[in-house]
Design a protein around this motif. Structure first.
Motif, PDB file in Angstrom:
ATOM      1  N   UNK A 172     -84.193  49.119 -14.217  1.00 45.44           N
ATOM      2  CA  UNK A 172     -82.917  49.467 -14.808  1.00 45.44           C
ATOM      3  C   UNK A 172     -82.857  50.911 -15.257  1.00 45.44           C
ATOM      4  N   UNK A 173     -83.953  51.400 -15.796  1.00 38.82           N
ATOM      5  CA  UNK A 173     -84.003  52.796 -16.222  1.00 38.82           C
ATOM      6  C   UNK A 173     -83.793  53.732 -15.030  1.00 38.82           C
ATOM      7  N   UNK A 174     -84.486  53.460 -13.932  1.00 37.15           N
ATOM      8  CA  UNK A 174     -84.340  54.321 -12.754  1.00 37.15           C
ATOM      9  C   UNK A 174     -82.927  54.243 -12.195  1.00 37.15           C
ATOM     10  N   UNK A 175     -82.364  53.043 -12.151  1.00 38.21           N
ATOM     11  CA  UNK A 175     -80.998  52.879 -11.648  1.00 38.21           C
ATOM     12  C   UNK A 175     -80.006  53.653 -12.508  1.00 38.21           C
ATOM     13  N   UNK A 228     -85.303  57.214 -20.815  1.00 34.29           N
ATOM     14  CA  UNK A 228     -84.316  58.134 -20.252  1.00 34.29           C
ATOM     15  C   UNK A 228     -84.667  59.590 -20.508  1.00 34.29           C
ATOM     16  N   UNK A 229     -85.230  59.891 -21.659  1.00 30.27           N
ATOM     17  CA  UNK A 229     -85.545  61.292 -21.977  1.00 30.27           C
ATOM     18  C   UNK A 229     -86.563  61.889 -21.023  1.00 30.27           C
ATOM     19  N   UNK A 262     -85.390  64.279 -16.918  1.00 34.18           N
ATOM     20  CA  UNK A 262     -86.076  65.541 -16.618  1.00 34.18           C
ATOM     21  C   UNK A 262     -86.820  65.457 -15.299  1.00 34.18           C
ATOM     22  N   UNK A 263     -87.507  64.338 -15.070  1.00 29.45           N
ATOM     23  CA  UNK A 263     -88.249  64.187 -13.824  1.00 29.45           C
ATOM     24  C   UNK A 263     -87.345  64.134 -12.607  1.00 29.45           C
TER      25      UNK A 263
END
Length: 257
Positions: A100-103, A168-169, A173-174
């Motif tokens: 979910x974070x990547x999406x 997310x932080x 950035x990545x």
């Protein structure tokens, strides 16, 4: 619905805006700083982000009114001495899982790239586990040497060889770095046990230096008091879900920002 839906509330043209991420995390430091910045500078909400990667819940306010789990995007135009534009991401949740974070981060980054985003700042807290300080330090990390030098000039202590930036932080950035959008993370020193207005004030003052803008922080403690109960309830609800889903394994989603 699609896994992630972005609802545009207002069409806006921006000039190479700087993107600021400040979703809930340790001490809610970044969220508190950005919420205050939005109010103080009278930013305008122009998009809402919904996703089934959010926790499966709604939040009930003191008045009994239900609020969705949501991320929101605000904009500011021609602020500060350099007349910069900003896009600010805030909300009451992050993605519930690594997928979910990547999406969410990927979809949000693609969306703000459409406005010509030129740089990223992510805001969060860095837990010390110790008692609060009247003058919390602000730590920083960045995606390139040029941004590291800018952090040093603002007297931000560079964090190095000390783990990673989760959530997310780190992801913004990545992902941004892979697409040629460089940025920095500002982390306010905080015990991590409560909503920390002093740490939020510290990172907001440093961010103002980096952006060459002015933000009055006099009402920051007042905002912390207003949001403390709501955020603690939301955080507890999310933690309960994580505990049930992961068998009380809390190490997977410890957010710095």
């Amino acid at each position: 619905m699609n896994p992630t839906e972005i609802n545009i509330l207002e069409e806006v043209e921006l000039d190479n805006p700087i993107f600021i991420e400040a979703l809930p995390g340790i001490g809610h430091v970044g969220k508190l700083a950005a919420d205050h910045m939005i109010d103080e500078l009278e930013a305008t909400k122009f998009a809402e982000i919904y996703s089934y990667y959010y926790p499966p819940q709604v939040f009930i306010g003191e008045d009994g009114i239900i609020k969705n789990m949501i991320n929101e995007l605000y904009y500011l135009k021609d602020i500060g001495e350099d007349n910069i534009d900003l896009i600010i991401l805030v909300g009451n949740t992050q993605g519930l899982s690594p997928e979910g974070q990547f999406e969410l981060c990927s979809e949000t980054l693609e969306f703000v790239k459409g406005y010509g985003v030129s740089k990223i700042f992510t805001l969060g807290g860095m837990a010390t586990g110790q008692q609060t300080s009247e003058n919390p330090k602000v730590y920083g990390a960045a995606t390139c040497e040029e941004n590291i030098e800018s952090l040093k000039e603002a007297e931000i202590e560079i964090r190095s060889n000390d783990g990673g930036i989760v959530g997310a932080s780190g992801l913004f950035l990545g992902l941004g770095m892979r697409q040629g959008i460089h940025g920095s993370c500002l982390m306010g020193e905080t015990p991590g046990f409560f909503i920390d207005a002093e740490a939020a004030r510290a990172i907001l003052e440093k961010l103002a230096i980096l952006l060459n803008i002015e933000v009055n922080t006099d009402k920051l403690e007042e905002r912390a008091e207003e949001t403390r109960e709501m955020l603690i309830k939301a955080q507890q609800m999310e933690q309960d879900i994580l505990n049930k889903a992961a068998g009380n394994d809390r190490d997977d989603l410890r957010y710095i920002g």
